[in-house]
Design a protein around this motif. Structure first.
Motif, PDB file in Angstrom:
ATOM      1  N   GLY A  52       0.846  -1.183   0.000  1.00 42.31           N
ATOM      2  CA  GLY A  52       0.000   0.000   0.000  1.00 42.31           C
ATOM      3  C   GLY A  52       0.882   1.234   0.000  1.00 42.31           C
ATOM      4  O   GLY A  52       2.112   1.133  -0.012  1.00 42.31           O
ATOM      5  N   SER A 113      -2.562  10.177  -4.951  1.00 40.25           N
ATOM      6  CA  SER A 113      -3.519   9.074  -5.085  1.00 40.25           C
ATOM      7  C   SER A 113      -3.926   8.812  -6.535  1.00 40.25           C
ATOM      8  O   SER A 113      -4.425   7.733  -6.858  1.00 40.25           O
ATOM      9  CB  SER A 113      -4.768   9.358  -4.247  1.00 40.25           C
ATOM     10  N   THR A 119       0.569   4.497  -6.407  1.00 39.76           N
ATOM     11  CA  THR A 119      -0.443   3.648  -5.813  1.00 39.76           C
ATOM     12  C   THR A 119      -1.256   2.946  -6.899  1.00 39.76           C
ATOM     13  O   THR A 119      -1.663   3.585  -7.877  1.00 39.76           O
ATOM     14  CB  THR A 119      -1.377   4.449  -4.885  1.00 39.76           C
ATOM     15  N   THR A 121      -4.167   1.416  -6.327  1.00 40.59           N
ATOM     16  CA  THR A 121      -5.598   1.397  -5.998  1.00 40.59           C
ATOM     17  C   THR A 121      -6.229   2.782  -5.979  1.00 40.59           C
ATOM     18  O   THR A 121      -7.431   2.900  -5.759  1.00 40.59           O
ATOM     19  CB  THR A 121      -5.808   0.747  -4.618  1.00 40.59           C
ATOM     20  N   LYS A 123      -5.599   4.967  -3.719  1.00 45.12           N
ATOM     21  CA  LYS A 123      -5.766   5.353  -2.319  1.00 45.12           C
ATOM     22  C   LYS A 123      -4.421   5.398  -1.605  1.00 45.12           C
ATOM     23  O   LYS A 123      -3.472   4.695  -1.978  1.00 45.12           O
ATOM     24  CB  LYS A 123      -6.694   4.379  -1.596  1.00 45.12           C
ATOM     25  N   ASN A 150      -7.175   5.385   2.933  1.00 43.06           N
ATOM     26  CA  ASN A 150      -7.510   4.120   3.596  1.00 43.06           C
ATOM     27  C   ASN A 150      -7.558   4.257   5.105  1.00 43.06           C
ATOM     28  O   ASN A 150      -8.459   3.738   5.764  1.00 43.06           O
ATOM     29  CB  ASN A 150      -6.471   3.044   3.243  1.00 43.06           C
ATOM     30  N   ASP A 345      -3.539  -2.267   1.132  1.00 48.76           N
ATOM     31  CA  ASP A 345      -4.481  -2.316   0.005  1.00 48.76           C
ATOM     32  C   ASP A 345      -5.172  -3.672  -0.049  1.00 48.76           C
ATOM     33  O   ASP A 345      -4.528  -4.725   0.057  1.00 48.76           O
ATOM     34  CB  ASP A 345      -3.751  -2.067  -1.321  1.00 48.76           C
ATOM     35  N   PRO A 348      -4.114  -5.031  -4.130  1.00 52.68           N
ATOM     36  CA  PRO A 348      -2.865  -4.467  -4.657  1.00 52.68           C
ATOM     37  C   PRO A 348      -2.514  -5.044  -6.027  1.00 52.68           C
ATOM     38  O   PRO A 348      -2.999  -6.100  -6.378  1.00 52.68           O
ATOM     39  CB  PRO A 348      -1.826  -4.885  -3.612  1.00 52.68           C
TER      40      PRO A 348
END
Length: 348
Positions: A52, A113, A119, A121, A123, A150, A345, A348
């Protein structure tokens, strides 16, 4: 099994903080565009697949994201498998308290983000000490921003900024570093402009930070007018004098009143949605641990997933946890395992 893996991550993270090697590793320097400016940032990338992305938000320290204590935090987070983005918030590092601080944090979260390089995702999670912890909580209440986060971990954050300032002004035994920063920001509302006085306050802050025993303040202080020296000395040592000026600041209202309200997390609590870990030193000499307790109670009242850890293992906003008191070790591990469970995540 998942809980055990998060406990192990927490243990490895805390053990990583015991390493005194604060040399900056081989990081990638990146740029983050925010309104009317560009932030410098360090990107720490794990050797294996990232669990993450965590953004670390520096506190009121001149070296910011490259403060030796912060480098150790970033390295420890990266070592347990997280991508770490650590921006340099220049205004915060120059001890300037303003609403722009919050906007810069929001803009940097939004940008990071949205970058697939940082990242997968869309997030991130936030790790922030002290003043910046409170700013991060406020930034996260923005309707667009909270969808991009998150989890949040704060160390020594406050709920009501006015209570914290009043306590610092009224209690001579509390931390001089934090008090001087607040005087630097709010005193002009009471006394107006005084270049030499505010230069003295800035140098006192820097000497305190660098533990240099008035190495830079001394020469400047001796060059000041006697009346300015007296004013500085009274602000430093006279509680009643400081409280007089605090009352003037509050009574003058205007922008100061707006700012005091806008910097209080408690004013935004109804908009909080994100899993939050609140860690606080029981003997914090800047922000009392009752501030995190206040936030925790309000979050729980609103059924927001949250965890509170008040511990003797740290001081104010400290990122270096001493593990000498082993009796508290399981509590700290459990606290950070909560953060890592929510910061990891899901896809991921």
């Amino acid at each position: 099994m998942k809980k055990l893996s998060h406990w192990k991550m927490s243990l490895d993270f805390l053990l990583g903080l015991q390493n005194n090697n604060d040399l900056l590793p081989d990081v990638k320097e990146i740029q983050i565009p925010v309104k009317n400016s560009i932030l410098k940032a360090d990107l720490y990338q794990p050797k294996l697949n990232s669990k993450g992305t965590i953004m670390t938000i520096n506190g009121l320290a001149p070296l910011g994201h490259r403060d030796p204590r912060f480098i150790i935090v970033n390295k420890s987070l990266c070592k347990i498998g997280y991508t770490v983005v650590s921006p340099f918030y220049e205004e915060i590092c120059n001890f300037k308290i303003s609403l722009r601080n919050i906007e810069d944090i929001k803009d940097s979260i939004s940008y990071v983000s949205k970058q697939s390089e940082f990242t997968k995702t869309g997030k991130v999670s936030l790790f922030a000490p002290s003043f910046s912890g409170s700013l991060s909580l406020i930034a996260a209440t923005d309707a667009e921003i909270n969808e991009r986060i998150n989890a949040i971990c704060t160390i020594g954050a406050f709920g009501n900024v006015e209570t914290v300032i009043r306590n610092l002004f009224a209690n001579q035994e509390l931390d001089a570093y934090g008090r001087m920063i607040l005087l630097l920001n709010f005193l002009p509302i009471s006394i107006g402009e005084n270049e030499n006085l505010f230069r003295a306050l800035t140098l006192a802050i820097l000497d305190n930070y660098h533990k240099s025993n008035e190495a830079t303040l001394g020469p400047h202080y001796h060059s000041m007018k006697k009346e300015d020296q007296l004013l500085f000395d009274r602000l430093k040592n006279d509680t009643e004098f400081r409280m007089y000026h605090w009352n003037q600041i509050v009574q003058n209202g205007g922008e100061s009143r707006v700012l005091l309200t806008a910097l209080s997390v408690i004013e935004y609590i109804d908009k909080m949605k994100i899993p939050t870990l609140l860690v606080h030193g029981i003997k914090d000499d800047v922000v009392p641990s009752s501030e995190s307790l206040l936030l925790y109670k309000e979050l729980r009242k609103r059924q927001i997933k949250s965890k509170l850890c008040i511990t003797s293992l740290i001081s104010h906003g400290d990122t270096g946890f001493s593990l000498k008191t082993l009796i508290e070790f399981p509590t700290i591990i459990d606290a950070f395992s909560f953060f890592f469970a929510n910061a990891t995540d899901l896809n991921p």
